[in-house]
Enzyme design. Structure first.
Site, PDB file in Angstrom:
ATOM      1  N   THR A 134       0.868  -1.197   0.000  1.00  0.00           N
ATOM      2  CA  THR A 134       0.000   0.000   0.000  1.00  0.00           C
ATOM      3  C   THR A 134       0.898   1.238   0.000  1.00  0.00           C
ATOM      4  O   THR A 134       1.224   1.753  -1.059  1.00  0.00           O
ATOM      5  CB  THR A 134      -0.964   0.001   1.200  1.00  0.00           C
ATOM      6  OG1 THR A 134      -0.241  -0.213   2.407  1.00  0.00           O
ATOM      7  CG2 THR A 134      -2.024  -1.073   1.033  1.00  0.00           C
ATOM      8  N   THR A 179      -0.361  -1.936   6.827  1.00  0.00           N
ATOM      9  CA  THR A 179      -0.248  -2.956   7.854  1.00  0.00           C
ATOM     10  C   THR A 179       0.799  -3.945   7.397  1.00  0.00           C
ATOM     11  O   THR A 179       1.169  -3.977   6.242  1.00  0.00           O
ATOM     12  CB  THR A 179      -1.573  -3.700   8.066  1.00  0.00           C
ATOM     13  OG1 THR A 179      -2.008  -4.175   6.808  1.00  0.00           O
ATOM     14  CG2 THR A 179      -2.618  -2.789   8.656  1.00  0.00           C
ATOM     15  N   ASN A 197       2.270  11.412   8.285  1.00  0.00           N
ATOM     16  CA  ASN A 197       1.112  11.121   9.120  1.00  0.00           C
ATOM     17  C   ASN A 197       0.300  12.327   9.567  1.00  0.00           C
ATOM     18  O   ASN A 197      -0.797  12.164  10.099  1.00  0.00           O
ATOM     19  CB  ASN A 197       1.566  10.330  10.351  1.00  0.00           C
ATOM     20  CG  ASN A 197       1.949   8.918   9.974  1.00  0.00           C
ATOM     21  OD1 ASN A 197       1.134   8.182   9.432  1.00  0.00           O
ATOM     22  ND2 ASN A 197       3.193   8.551  10.212  1.00  0.00           N
ATOM     23  N   SER A 206      -5.871  11.776   5.371  1.00  0.00           N
ATOM     24  CA  SER A 206      -5.948  10.417   4.830  1.00  0.00           C
ATOM     25  C   SER A 206      -7.326  10.176   4.235  1.00  0.00           C
ATOM     26  O   SER A 206      -8.224  10.959   4.389  1.00  0.00           O
ATOM     27  CB  SER A 206      -5.670   9.422   5.944  1.00  0.00           C
ATOM     28  OG  SER A 206      -6.516   9.677   7.036  1.00  0.00           O
TER      29      SER A 206
END
Lengths: 408, 408
Positions: free
Chosen positions: B156, B193, B403, B408
């Site tokens: 990803t 993940t 982040n 997002s």
């Protein structure tokens, strides 16, 4: 490096004198800086003391000795050195602390175990005995100073001086609590540790004062985090001079004990929140309110898992209502939780309830809430009655700048 | 956002075909991107399987089902969806997984519990069943693809595809292990993940494969951290097709079992380190070697406390030999340690020994070591024989940028 005043800073409050407490500051010159760096507080005879200390096993001699001294329950003086934490300095560091205790005890003609010492700053460098001796001498002879002077002098990388006040009525007397604190990383051992001092004119027996301070600590200082790193020097001491003349408090059966406990809890919460407001790089003050946990302790652990998550903290910095990261943090806390009963919200608006995103979720009010400087994250675990509130700040570029861009 | 390739990236290795494993990829269109996002691996009849999964209690349906399926020990296929983690999606998410299992089982005429599904990406959005159905159909009919294609398709926010290979001799047969992995935050549940898949032609009984994988996990995947945040979807599966024709391994008494265990451990360590090399914002690969602890488990916990400390990670980012922060992290780990027996070093040069800074400490070689992209922190607790090595990356402005600066 010079740090800008935190945008979350609060003005220094109007702190009243506390009978039985005299403050003085002096320049020991622990670092190359043109400011006072040694704080001295003289306490009336008969002052009770209680303390809570870091659980970091690599703690300083000051913490080791202070823990032992607090157990005896009596205090006559406090010395705080800023600019050198004296941690990880072995027997040489311990000798410097004992020298300060002896020097003050001689002047006050008291037991040296009644002289408390704290140090904060760089680690691994033994506190220079000559500078300490001259600094203590100067402080003992200095004029009285203000609470704000003392609050500024105990600071290191703090960007604003921090104080708090609270009052309680015990029988026919009003007692006052005044306090100062320092800290801006929850702890950076080479430059910032949390040291807090609470002074009150109330008469409180040492054992009861310790119980009240330990209980307040669980709901205040133990509920804040800036960066999950625990100092080698964290210390909070409470001194009760007894000069208010109230009937001494020895248990919750005594009239006014509940009121005093509430005031102590209040002042501890104020102090704890001030440290978060000066968190390294902080731009937003974050309150995490956890309900529906199996116990208060469990709720606090879940709250801290959220408050310590770099992904949650960066999301808030980015004003992003990223409730998925909150779900992740709840799940990694290691506490009982049921994914399908979990609800997450921001500023009173739920984003997910009972394990599912809200069908009619409107991000507009949430986005508006996140643009402010005070952010609230609501988490309901839905499996019990335990609740807790913890406080933290966001994780920003300034945190990296403070801790990585400059050599310490 | 487009992410630059990590400066710590490694070239994709030359992975051999594994008899009994066929790879195919397809485009399900889970996100608006012009690339394949569904990976399908078909496994020969009789393939053993073992798995280790996230302990996050808010885990996805894929993890819940996978844990149950791995217990049965047999696998015929693996489907990996990229772009949607399907976590925190309740019964609707589970239905989507069961649909994929049924669709593949029908084609292979196998039990649907032999079809493993993983998903990674945004959370809180049920995996769209129509896209999944069309994607699986396309994959079932697609041409075979390379390991590198499969490694890229499961990614990803990964900035480079990750694969590893290892070999072992069992009796007169050489068995091969080939593996792919994805992950760049140790976990960001809305975008990355860790999913890892190991394929081997060795014949290994499921229960023994599970034991070996669990043991390897403790020393590899459980020894890495990027940001201390634990995913809701972390999964590592090992598939053994048995096509190499060796006498099946069922215990350590079987010839070649030790060699196979070593190869499995080796490939897991390679995969784990590749994830750290793609850690969000990573500029330096950090190895923390802890010795002298009371046990291996205790050494690992101390190592992770250091590797998770934002203050240690920012110090390394700033090329600052700040061993005081390492002392702090050791002390907060909650494990047995004695401040006065503790030694800290960087790249083989001690800075402090037995609780005291080295009198003749020369920072020059340490500073040179820290300027490189591979940094080693040595910690000797001096109180036992336990040792462990953990791996992490530095904490940089890019982590905050990834982040916080982008929604997002």
């Amino acid at each position: 490096m010079d740090l800008d005043r935190s945008p979350l800073a609060m003005p220094f409050p109007d702190l009243p004198a506390i009978a039985g407490v005299t403050l003085r500051v002096a320049r020991a010159g622990y670092k190359e800086w043109g400011r006072c760096d040694l704080t001295y507080a003289e306490l009336a005879e008969g002052t009770s003391v209680a303390g809570v200390f870091t659980r970091n096993v690599c703690c300083s001699s000051e913490v080791e000795l202070g823990r032992e001294q607090a157990r005896a329950g009596r205090a006559r003086a406090l010395v705080v050195n800023a600019g050198n934490s004296n941690a990880f300095t072995g027997y040489r560091g311990r000798e410097a602390v004992e020298q300060i205790m002896a020097q003050v005890a001689e002047r006050l003609a008291c037991d040296q175990r009644e002289v408390f010492v704290s140090s904060t700053g760089v680690i691994g460098v033994p506190l220079p005995k000559d500078k300490a001796r001259a600094g203590v001498s100067a402080a003992l002879d200095a004029a009285e100073c203000s609470w704000e002077d003392a609050a500024a002098t105990i600071g290191t990388t703090d960007t604003f001086p921090k104080g708090a006040v609270a009052r309680a009525v015990i029988g026919d007397r009003t007692v006052t609590l005044a306090a100062i604190i320092k800290g801006s990383g929850m702890i950076a051992p080479d430059m910032a540790t949390m040291l807090g001092y609470i002074f009150t004119d109330a008469a409180v027996e040492p054992a009861f004062l310790q119980r009240l301070l330990s209980e307040a600590n669980e709901r205040t200082f133990s509920c804040i985090t800036v960066d999950s790193d625990t100092s080698t020097s964290d210390t909070v001491l409470a001194f009760a001079t007894g000069k208010a003349g109230n009937a001494p408090l020895a248990s919750f059966d005594d009239p006014g004990a509940d009121a005093f406990a509430a005031a102590l809890n209040d002042i501890c919460r104020q102090l704890a929140q001030l440290v978060v407001r000066d968190g390294e790089g902080a731009r937003k003050f974050i309150e995490v309110a956890v309900t529906g946990a199996v116990s208060e302790e469990s709720a606090r652990k879940v709250g801290l898992a959220i408050a310590n998550s770099p992904l949650v903290k960066t999301a808030i910095a980015g004003e992003d209502a990223n409730w998925g990261r909150v779900v992740m943090a709840v799940g990694k806390a290691g506490e009982p939780a049921d994914r399908d009963k979990l609800s997450i919200g921001f500023g009173g608006h739920w984003a997910a309830r009972d394990g599912l995103p809200l069908a009619d979720y409107d991000e507009t009010p949430v986005a508006r809430h996140l643009q402010g400087s005070e952010v609230r994250i609501d988490v309901d675990l839905g499996i019990g009655d335990g609740q807790a509130t913890v406080w933290t700040c966001d994780l920003t570029h300034s945190y990296i700048a403070i801790n990585a861009d400059y050599r310490s």
